[in-house]
Design an enzyme around this catalytic site. Sequence first.
Site, PDB file in Angstrom:
ATOM      1  N   LYS A 184       0.871  -1.067   0.089  1.00 22.33           N
ATOM      2  CA  LYS A 184       0.027  -0.090   0.059  1.00 22.33           C
ATOM      3  C   LYS A 184       1.040   0.986   0.063  1.00 22.33           C
ATOM      4  CE  LYS A 184      -1.848   2.921   1.774  1.00 22.33           C
ATOM      5  NZ  LYS A 184      -1.321   4.428   1.434  1.00 22.33           N
ATOM      6  N   GLY A 238       6.958   5.393   7.851  1.00 23.95           N
ATOM      7  CA  GLY A 238       6.269   6.750   7.755  1.00 23.95           C
ATOM      8  C   GLY A 238       6.301   7.446   8.917  1.00 23.95           C
ATOM      9  N   SER A 239       5.493   8.321   9.164  1.00 19.12           N
ATOM     10  CA  SER A 239       5.509   9.132  10.504  1.00 19.12           C
ATOM     11  C   SER A 239       5.233   8.474  11.775  1.00 19.12           C
ATOM     12  CB  SER A 239       4.457  10.329  10.242  1.00 19.12           C
ATOM     13  OG  SER A 239       3.357  10.064   9.957  1.00 19.12           O
ATOM     14  N   THR A 240       5.716   9.281  12.716  1.00 25.17           N
ATOM     15  CA  THR A 240       5.719   8.429  13.977  1.00 25.17           C
ATOM     16  C   THR A 240       4.108   8.341  14.557  1.00 25.17           C
ATOM     17  OG1 THR A 240       7.976   9.108  14.555  1.00 25.17           O
ATOM     18  CG2 THR A 240       6.465   8.812  16.680  1.00 25.17           C
ATOM     19  N   GLY A 243       2.498   5.942  13.118  1.00 25.26           N
ATOM     20  CA  GLY A 243       3.235   4.606  13.433  1.00 25.26           C
ATOM     21  C   GLY A 243       2.312   4.325  14.579  1.00 25.26           C
ATOM     22  N   GLU A 260       9.021   1.388  11.215  1.00 25.61           N
ATOM     23  CA  GLU A 260      10.239   2.367  10.660  1.00 25.61           C
ATOM     24  C   GLU A 260       9.666   3.878  10.691  1.00 25.61           C
ATOM     25  OE1 GLU A 260      13.105   1.779   9.947  1.00 25.61           O
ATOM     26  OE2 GLU A 260      13.351  -0.434   9.115  1.00 25.61           O
ATOM     27  N   CYS A 293      14.475  10.056   6.263  1.00 27.91           N
ATOM     28  CA  CYS A 293      14.339   9.616   7.775  1.00 27.91           C
ATOM     29  C   CYS A 293      15.551   9.657   8.470  1.00 27.91           C
ATOM     30  CB  CYS A 293      13.584   8.367   7.494  1.00 27.91           C
ATOM     31  SG  CYS A 293      14.552   6.959   6.848  1.00 27.91           S
ATOM     32  N   GLU A 394      10.515  16.572  13.665  1.00 27.97           N
ATOM     33  CA  GLU A 394      11.132  16.347  12.407  1.00 27.97           C
ATOM     34  C   GLU A 394      10.631  17.325  11.340  1.00 27.97           C
ATOM     35  OE1 GLU A 394       9.474  12.641  10.423  1.00 27.97           O
ATOM     36  OE2 GLU A 394      11.670  12.067   9.957  1.00 27.97           O
TER      37      GLU A 394
HETATM   38  P1  NAD Z   1       2.670   9.348   6.528  1.00 26.67           P
HETATM   39  O1  NAD Z   1       3.021   8.570   8.016  1.00 26.67           O
HETATM   40  O2  NAD Z   1       1.986  10.234   6.487  1.00 26.67           O
HETATM   41  O3  NAD Z   1       2.378   8.007   5.647  1.00 26.67           O
HETATM   42  C1  NAD Z   1       3.034   6.944   5.328  1.00 26.67           C
HETATM   43  C2  NAD Z   1       2.028   5.743   4.745  1.00 26.67           C
HETATM   44  O4  NAD Z   1       0.967   5.611   5.514  1.00 26.67           O
HETATM   45  C3  NAD Z   1       1.216   6.166   3.845  1.00 26.67           C
HETATM   46  O5  NAD Z   1       1.099   5.135   2.660  1.00 26.67           O
HETATM   47  C4  NAD Z   1      -0.037   6.773   4.047  1.00 26.67           C
HETATM   48  O6  NAD Z   1      -0.953   6.717   3.000  1.00 26.67           O
HETATM   49  C5  NAD Z   1      -0.347   5.846   5.108  1.00 26.67           C
HETATM   50  N1  NAD Z   1      -1.233   6.079   6.114  1.00 26.67           N
HETATM   51  C6  NAD Z   1      -1.600   7.335   6.417  1.00 26.67           C
HETATM   52  N2  NAD Z   1      -2.243   7.169   7.520  1.00 26.67           N
HETATM   53  C7  NAD Z   1      -2.592   6.122   7.864  1.00 26.67           C
HETATM   54  C8  NAD Z   1      -3.526   5.309   8.709  1.00 26.67           C
HETATM   55  N3  NAD Z   1      -4.279   6.157   9.687  1.00 26.67           N
HETATM   56  N4  NAD Z   1      -3.644   4.076   8.796  1.00 26.67           N
HETATM   57  C9  NAD Z   1      -2.665   3.337   7.868  1.00 26.67           C
HETATM   58  N5  NAD Z   1      -1.747   3.836   7.073  1.00 26.67           N
HETATM   59  C10 NAD Z   1      -1.883   5.204   7.089  1.00 26.67           C
HETATM   60  O7  NAD Z   1       4.402   9.434   5.975  1.00 26.67           O
HETATM   61  P2  NAD Z   1       4.582  10.235   4.969  1.00 26.67           P
HETATM   62  O8  NAD Z   1       4.300  11.678   4.995  1.00 26.67           O
HETATM   63  O9  NAD Z   1       4.305   9.283   3.760  1.00 26.67           O
HETATM   64  O10 NAD Z   1       6.413   9.978   4.917  1.00 26.67           O
HETATM   65  C11 NAD Z   1       7.178  10.790   5.775  1.00 26.67           C
HETATM   66  C12 NAD Z   1       7.295  10.150   6.860  1.00 26.67           C
HETATM   67  O11 NAD Z   1       7.948   8.722   6.787  1.00 26.67           O
HETATM   68  C13 NAD Z   1       8.363  10.860   7.916  1.00 26.67           C
HETATM   69  O12 NAD Z   1       8.323  11.136   9.117  1.00 26.67           O
HETATM   70  C14 NAD Z   1       9.879  10.044   7.686  1.00 26.67           C
HETATM   71  O13 NAD Z   1      10.633  10.240   8.863  1.00 26.67           O
HETATM   72  C15 NAD Z   1       9.285   8.710   7.467  1.00 26.67           C
HETATM   73  N6  NAD Z   1      10.143   7.745   7.020  1.00 26.67           N
HETATM   74  C16 NAD Z   1      10.971   6.826   7.761  1.00 26.67           C
HETATM   75  C17 NAD Z   1      11.557   6.045   7.302  1.00 26.67           C
HETATM   76  C18 NAD Z   1      12.444   4.933   8.171  1.00 26.67           C
HETATM   77  O14 NAD Z   1      12.993   4.035   7.532  1.00 26.67           O
HETATM   78  N7  NAD Z   1      12.388   5.000   9.616  1.00 26.67           N
HETATM   79  C19 NAD Z   1      12.006   5.952   5.922  1.00 26.67           C
HETATM   80  C20 NAD Z   1      11.348   7.014   5.010  1.00 26.67           C
HETATM   81  C21 NAD Z   1      10.229   7.842   5.694  1.00 26.67           C
END
Ligand code: NAD
Length: 496
Positions: A184, A238-240, A243, A260, A293, A394
């Site tokens: 996804k 994705g974002s904390t 997460g 992550e 990240c 961040e």
């Molecule tokens: P995000 O958390 O907004 O979204 C990440 C994913 O989650 C997307 O596919 C989004 O559609 C999905 N999503 C959003 N809300 C959701 C929910 N309620 N339930 C399930 N899925 C949901 O993050 P972003 O803006 O796409 O990416 C940026 C973030 O990702 C930054 O915080 C960055 O640090 C982090 N990141 C971390 C790593 C790592 O390896 N630690 C790598 C890349 C990015």
Amino acid sequence: MTLLPDAKLFIDGELRDATGGATFDVISPWTGEVVGKAADAAPEDVEAAIVAARKAFDETDWGSDENRQNRFELVKKYRELFEQNRERLAQLAIHEAGAAQGAVYRAHVNMALDGWDDYLAVFPKVEWEKDYGEKEAFGAIHKRVGVREPIGVVGAITPWNVPLYVNIGKVVAALLAGCTVILKPAPDTPGMGAIFGELAAQAGFPKGVINVVFGSDPAQAGEMLVTDPRVDLISFTGSTGVGKRIMEKGAATLKRVFLELGGKSAKIVCDDAPNFPMEVAMTMLVFHAGQGCAVQSRLLVPKSRYEEAKQILKGAYMHFGDNWGSAEDPEHIMGPVISKRQMERVKSYIDLGVEEGATLLHGGQIRTDKGGGYFVEPTVFVDVTNDMRIAQEEIFGPVLVVIPYEDDDDAVRIANESNYGLSGGVSSGDHERAMRIAKRVRTGSMSVNNGMCIAGDIPFGGYKASGMGREWGVEGIEEYTDMKMLAWPVGQVEAA
Ligand code: NAD
């Protein structure tokens, strides 16, 4: 002008439009214009993907021991198809993720495909069976063996910043482990997910082993995966904030969650760093507009050399100048940020930094003269204290903060006074000193004198609010397995 092929869903072995035929626009971060169309998955589509993945796991031999070599060969063939599509992958990274030409191969395509090769190389090292020896119990001797088994159906939820790299990190490891997968991707980068479906069809994966769904709503499909009891593990990058929600929502079905998350990593430059100016200057946060990240977004410099560091940074940013923000220039390593929303978010942090009393040494503006896209200038704040929000949160944009410290203890304290713990770095002319500092920072990886600690054959992941579990390397494959203990009697205990 549409540049990219339509992004289709891939469910139960078929490339499909969304039920009802809805689509959404893919927007170029360079221009703000539509560059493609993606299927906008309906709940029925996500349901169909879950059913297909469950069926493929439960009713075929995909995850069996006997199929292990076959799986490996199929994943190798899949890799070959990605190789043949390098140029298309680069176009997707440029037009969907806003990668600049000078960054696109390095960080988006090469590093990702190299990571895939690393997974293939470490696969033979996975310990599928572990001998625990014999032990006496109830008058008999028992032989014990642990066997590793695939965990089941995986929901892989990925972000937009380095989408190919993260998609590979999850999909390839899960497939090698013997799981079935529902990928996804983020709504900003559906094409980099759709290509996994298209090439899976060409590679000849059994129906349902790989599924790809995406939609305009960032949360809908992901939440369905997180709350569904038929999905065994959620692998999320994705974002904390999201997460945490995944962990909370996943708890209802006691789902495994692998996270992550974000980072605010510190680079500590010691007073005896062999090339102090270079160490300071190379921390400029410009590559891919700081949207990584693991970027080192807090620069920690000794008080004794703080003024010198300011001058170095001023010079470095001036020298970098306006050499960024062109989609055509092969030298450029920095383009736009991903979206209007992200641009506004980054700008609000810049305004906040000024309000908090930090000194804006360079940059700080949105640059509309670079086109209709989302351009934020390379920006650096000095006179930053670690309690400011710009030092704690961040920003995920091209904004570096520079914090002074007294001595090594103070540098470690500042580095650790963060909710995050993803990566970091330390530079010193004294290797032992650098190692001592590196070991004291509570973070998942720490680069010592610019050592490279991100690669596909070693584990990567976070401490604290940066996540749990490890991706890449043998550990990254084992993350998608569970351990079953087997024991049987092999003899009687002789009476004394
Ligand atoms: P995000 O958390 O907004 O979204 C990440 C994913 O989650 C997307 O596919 C989004 O559609 C999905 N999503 C959003 N809300 C959701 C929910 N309620 N339930 C399930 N899925 C949901 O993050 P972003 O803006 O796409 O990416 C940026 C973030 O990702 C930054 O915080 C960055 O640090 C982090 N990141 C971390 C790593 C790592 O390896 N630690 C790598 C890349 C990015």
